[in-house]
Design an enzyme around this catalytic site. Sequence first.
Site, mmCIF file in Angstrom:
data_model
loop_
_atom_site.group_PDB
_atom_site.id
_atom_site.type_symbol
_atom_site.label_atom_id
_atom_site.label_comp_id
_atom_site.label_asym_id
_atom_site.label_seq_id
_atom_site.Cartn_x
_atom_site.Cartn_y
_atom_site.Cartn_z
ATOM 1 N N GLU A 35 0.873 -1.242 -0.077
ATOM 2 C CA GLU A 35 -0.009 -0.088 0.099
ATOM 3 C C GLU A 35 0.886 1.342 -0.027
ATOM 4 O OE1 GLU A 35 -3.023 -0.136 3.306
ATOM 5 O OE2 GLU A 35 -3.847 -1.967 2.266
ATOM 6 N N HIS A 126 -1.650 10.348 -26.128
ATOM 7 C CA HIS A 126 -1.750 9.215 -26.996
ATOM 8 C C HIS A 126 -3.216 9.366 -28.114
ATOM 9 C CE1 HIS A 126 -1.205 5.770 -29.559
ATOM 10 N NE2 HIS A 126 -2.232 5.675 -29.387
ATOM 11 N N ASP A 168 3.670 5.244 -38.603
ATOM 12 C CA ASP A 168 2.387 4.910 -39.005
ATOM 13 C C ASP A 168 1.585 6.087 -39.371
ATOM 14 O OD1 ASP A 168 1.367 6.347 -36.657
ATOM 15 O OD2 ASP A 168 1.393 4.073 -35.684
ATOM 16 N N LYS A 183 1.437 0.547 -40.947
ATOM 17 C CA LYS A 183 1.818 -0.526 -39.681
ATOM 18 C C LYS A 183 0.537 -1.157 -39.276
ATOM 19 C CE LYS A 183 1.984 0.582 -35.027
ATOM 20 N NZ LYS A 183 2.529 1.393 -33.884
ATOM 21 N N ARG A 185 -0.346 -3.977 -36.656
ATOM 22 C CA ARG A 185 -0.004 -4.600 -35.305
ATOM 23 C C ARG A 185 -0.851 -5.942 -35.100
ATOM 24 N NH1 ARG A 185 2.640 -3.374 -30.707
ATOM 25 N NH2 ARG A 185 2.577 -1.111 -30.580
ATOM 26 N N ASP A 209 8.363 9.292 -33.017
ATOM 27 C CA ASP A 209 7.063 8.421 -32.750
ATOM 28 C C ASP A 209 6.609 9.141 -31.480
ATOM 29 O OD1 ASP A 209 4.855 6.938 -32.989
ATOM 30 O OD2 ASP A 209 5.736 5.066 -32.769
ATOM 31 N N GLY A 216 8.913 -2.368 -30.566
ATOM 32 C CA GLY A 216 8.490 -3.108 -31.810
ATOM 33 C C GLY A 216 8.476 -2.155 -33.014
ATOM 34 N N THR A 217 7.505 -1.213 -32.708
ATOM 35 C CA THR A 217 7.112 -0.299 -33.905
ATOM 36 C C THR A 217 8.632 0.511 -34.333
ATOM 37 O OG1 THR A 217 5.203 0.071 -32.944
ATOM 38 C CG2 THR A 217 5.956 1.769 -34.572
HETATM 39 C C1 R5P Z 1 0.909 3.498 -31.305
HETATM 40 O O1 R5P Z 1 0.169 4.123 -32.092
HETATM 41 C C2 R5P Z 1 2.042 4.324 -30.832
HETATM 42 O O2 R5P Z 1 2.094 5.611 -31.318
HETATM 43 C C3 R5P Z 1 3.199 3.859 -30.774
HETATM 44 O O3 R5P Z 1 3.897 3.554 -31.946
HETATM 45 C C4 R5P Z 1 3.566 2.543 -29.974
HETATM 46 O O4 R5P Z 1 2.579 2.749 -28.667
HETATM 47 C C5 R5P Z 1 4.669 1.936 -29.618
HETATM 48 O O5 R5P Z 1 4.572 0.931 -29.238
HETATM 49 P P1 R5P Z 1 5.671 -0.470 -29.170
HETATM 50 O O6 R5P Z 1 6.988 0.305 -28.823
HETATM 51 O O7 R5P Z 1 5.335 -1.365 -28.265
HETATM 52 O O8 R5P Z 1 5.724 -0.530 -30.626
#
Ligand code: R5P
Length: 287
Positions: A35, A126, A168, A183, A185, A209, A216-217
């Site tokens: 806690e 986001h 993206d 992109k 996913r 980004d 990953g992206t």
């Molecule tokens: C997705 O729309 C966001 O803009 C990022 O591209 C995403 O959240 C990145 O996540 P990760 O690093 O896990 O690919």
Amino acid sequence: MIVACSGANELAKKVAKLKNLEVMEVESYKFPDGEVYVRLPKQELPEDVIVMQNFYPNQNDKLVEFILACDSACDYGVKRIKAIFPYFAYARQDKRFKEGEAISIKAIAKILKEFNVKEIITIDVHFHRKEGEFDFFGVKGYNIAATDLLIDYVKRNYCKDFVTVAPDIGQAKALGKAEYFEKERISGDEIIMKKRDIDVEGKNVLVIDDMISTGGTMIEACKLVKKIGAKKIFAACTHGLFLRNSYEKLKEIVDDVIATDTIQSEASKVSVASLIAKYLCNTNNDL
Ligand code: R5P
């Protein structure tokens, strides 16, 4: 006054210095059972305060700490809270994609209202991919874009001429003007990055980004840019979570990895403090 929760201490001090504000650091720790304990070291508080918190790492603990700090502040006479969340966790679930899912940001908004939060200031959130005001389920919100800071960093430290690439279309729209990939996913972990007809052969490239989470992206986008024949490659993001050694993996592919200090990491080469201070200067408040 800025009431600084544990996740935002360093950034709060930088903002306070630029704005000549007092900082009060929240005392907090975790009990052995997990806690969260919170105490405000001063109890004479103005009616308007800023409470700053960053929700990474340990977003759940940080959220509880923020709520407890606001609750205690309200008990000591605070009427209006401006919340500054440089990195706003739970902001990615803003829709119900499957029946029964909780819309996390809606739940968070309900909690914030309960604790006199009248305004939220955040960076590259986001769900609102542009700079400016937004309505956060009845709470006034303002999103500050940090991408120009990242672009300036590359210009000052590396080169003036580069192509900006978004991984993206969502990020391309946020940037206003950028080349982008397509992109897809497949799962939380798997990403397919599809090449579009973009002209980066022999050119310097900045891939940018809003966040790097698992990486990953960004990794797939940088690999693709490299395959097309880019000269120098820079990977930049506002929020660098860098899970699963993604910082190290990226360093092997690109010339530099750059992030802001919304989340402190080795890549935090740019501070958002001036952006926050500038926003506070431009808004009428007695904080
Ligand atoms: C997705 O729309 C966001 O803009 C990022 O591209 C995403 O959240 C990145 O996540 P990760 O690093 O896990 O690919």
